[in-house]
Enzyme design. Structure first.
Site, PDB file in Angstrom:
ATOM      1  N   ARG A   1       8.121  27.623  42.751  1.00 51.99           N
ATOM      2  CA  ARG A   1       9.216  27.188  41.943  1.00 51.99           C
ATOM      3  C   ARG A   1       9.408  28.185  40.499  1.00 51.99           C
ATOM      4  O   ARG A   1       8.685  28.278  39.479  1.00 51.99           O
ATOM      5  CB  ARG A   1       9.087  25.867  40.958  1.00 51.99           C
ATOM      6  CG  ARG A   1       9.172  24.694  41.923  1.00 51.99           C
ATOM      7  CD  ARG A   1       8.867  23.111  41.395  1.00 51.99           C
ATOM      8  NE  ARG A   1       8.803  22.279  42.413  1.00 51.99           N
ATOM      9  CZ  ARG A   1       8.594  21.001  42.089  1.00 51.99           C
ATOM     10  NH1 ARG A   1       8.239  20.791  40.950  1.00 51.99           N
ATOM     11  NH2 ARG A   1       8.878  20.088  43.100  1.00 51.99           N
TER      12      ARG A   1
ATOM     13  N   ASP B   1      10.840  30.586  37.640  1.00 51.67           N
ATOM     14  CA  ASP B   1      11.289  30.283  36.255  1.00 51.67           C
ATOM     15  C   ASP B   1      12.624  30.960  35.950  1.00 51.67           C
ATOM     16  O   ASP B   1      12.933  31.823  36.780  1.00 51.67           O
ATOM     17  CB  ASP B   1      10.267  30.628  35.144  1.00 51.67           C
ATOM     18  CG  ASP B   1       8.973  29.816  35.163  1.00 51.67           C
ATOM     19  OD1 ASP B   1       9.073  28.728  35.372  1.00 51.67           O
ATOM     20  OD2 ASP B   1       7.997  30.374  34.504  1.00 51.67           O
TER      21      ASP B   1
ATOM     22  N   ARG C   1       2.599  36.092  34.149  1.00 54.72           N
ATOM     23  CA  ARG C   1       3.105  36.368  33.174  1.00 54.72           C
ATOM     24  C   ARG C   1       2.159  36.576  31.782  1.00 54.72           C
ATOM     25  O   ARG C   1       2.180  37.464  31.201  1.00 54.72           O
ATOM     26  CB  ARG C   1       4.469  35.998  32.650  1.00 54.72           C
ATOM     27  CG  ARG C   1       5.838  35.806  33.670  1.00 54.72           C
ATOM     28  CD  ARG C   1       6.866  35.335  33.147  1.00 54.72           C
ATOM     29  NE  ARG C   1       7.274  35.447  31.662  1.00 54.72           N
ATOM     30  CZ  ARG C   1       8.116  34.239  31.381  1.00 54.72           C
ATOM     31  NH1 ARG C   1       8.593  33.161  31.571  1.00 54.72           N
ATOM     32  NH2 ARG C   1       8.210  34.333  29.802  1.00 54.72           N
TER      33      ARG C   1
END
Length: 249
Positions: free
Chosen positions: A50, A52, A200
């Site tokens: 999933r 972002d 990230r």
């Protein structure tokens, strides 16, 4: 009913990510709308990951069940035609029949991401939104040393979003490597699964080290502290790409 496995490529700019959202367009919504247009069926498309908002994919795996008979090639062509008509920057690279027990998310035993950085002072033109521009050269050796502290099984509390819904912060990172290609830096990560914002967050810490703002040991110190407040910052979504999903043979 037939189950199809799809391999998707998409440009995440302007999208709210993979999952259908009430406040903006998503990859899942676009693909489900295209499926409804060609089959007349309201379906749910399940993905391996999933991503972002603003994150891209070069090989996202998904599956869908359809009652209407399609050959894989016809399904791929029809979906791409509808997505193109809708102006979506999404493409179906491959469609194939899947076993009834195949599940894009729950059958997946490995996920791979790549983070792309361009080191230059000039703003990005063709790659704007597709890579992170860092205006100074990065110390690749320092970044690689910092990355080595994160490989293996650890409590990644310091590298997870406060909104992460995972039951445990403990993950096993199989690969985290840093490679320089001219003025570009590519960071590759591979694990069975990742926490929300984990990649990230790790990239943000490595770039902080690569800019000489902290020694590579800082990465281990952040990891062991289990305190997100010590993180120097997240890398932007621009440079993050989902590049593959691994399944049992």
């Amino acid at each position: 009913m037939m189950r199809f496995r799809l391999t998707l490529e998409y440009d995440g700019r302007g999208l709210m990510g993979w999952q259908r959202q009430a406040h903006g367009p998503s990859v899942q919504e676009a693909v489900e709308q295209a499926l409804f247009a060609i089959s007349g069926e309201a379906t749910t498309v399940h993905s391996a990951g999933r991503t972002d908002a603003g994150v891209h994919a070069s090989a996202m795996v998904a599956h869908v069940d359809l009652n209407r008979p399609f050959t894989p090639f016809r399904l791929m062509e029809a979906l791409n035609a509808r997505l193109r008509q809708a102006g979506a920057r999404i493409a179906v690279l491959e469609a194939e029949e899947a076993r009834a027990d195949f599940h894009a998310r729950f059958s997946c035993i490995g996920r791979a991401y790549e983070y792309r950085i361009v080191c230059r002072r000039a703003p990005l033109t063709f790659e704007a939104g597709l890579a992170w521009r860092v205006p100074r050269p990065l110390d690749i050796e320092a970044m690689a040393e910092g990355a080595s502290h994160l490989v293996g099984r650890h409590d990644f509390t310091s590298f997870r979003s406060v909104h992460c819904q995972a039951a445990s912060p403990v993950k096993t990172l199989d690969l985290l490597e840093v490679e320089a290609i001219g003025d570009r830096v590519v960071i590759r990560a591979r694990a069975r699964s990742f926490l929300h914002h984990q990649v990230r967050s790790m990239v943000g810490a490595l770039v902080h080290t690569g800019l000489g703002r902290a020694p590579p040991a800082m990465v281990r110190a952040i990891l062991e502290a289990r305190d997100r407040q010590l993180l120097p910052g997240n890398a932007p979504p621009d440079g993050l790409w989902f590049t593959g999903a691994l399944y049992p043979q």
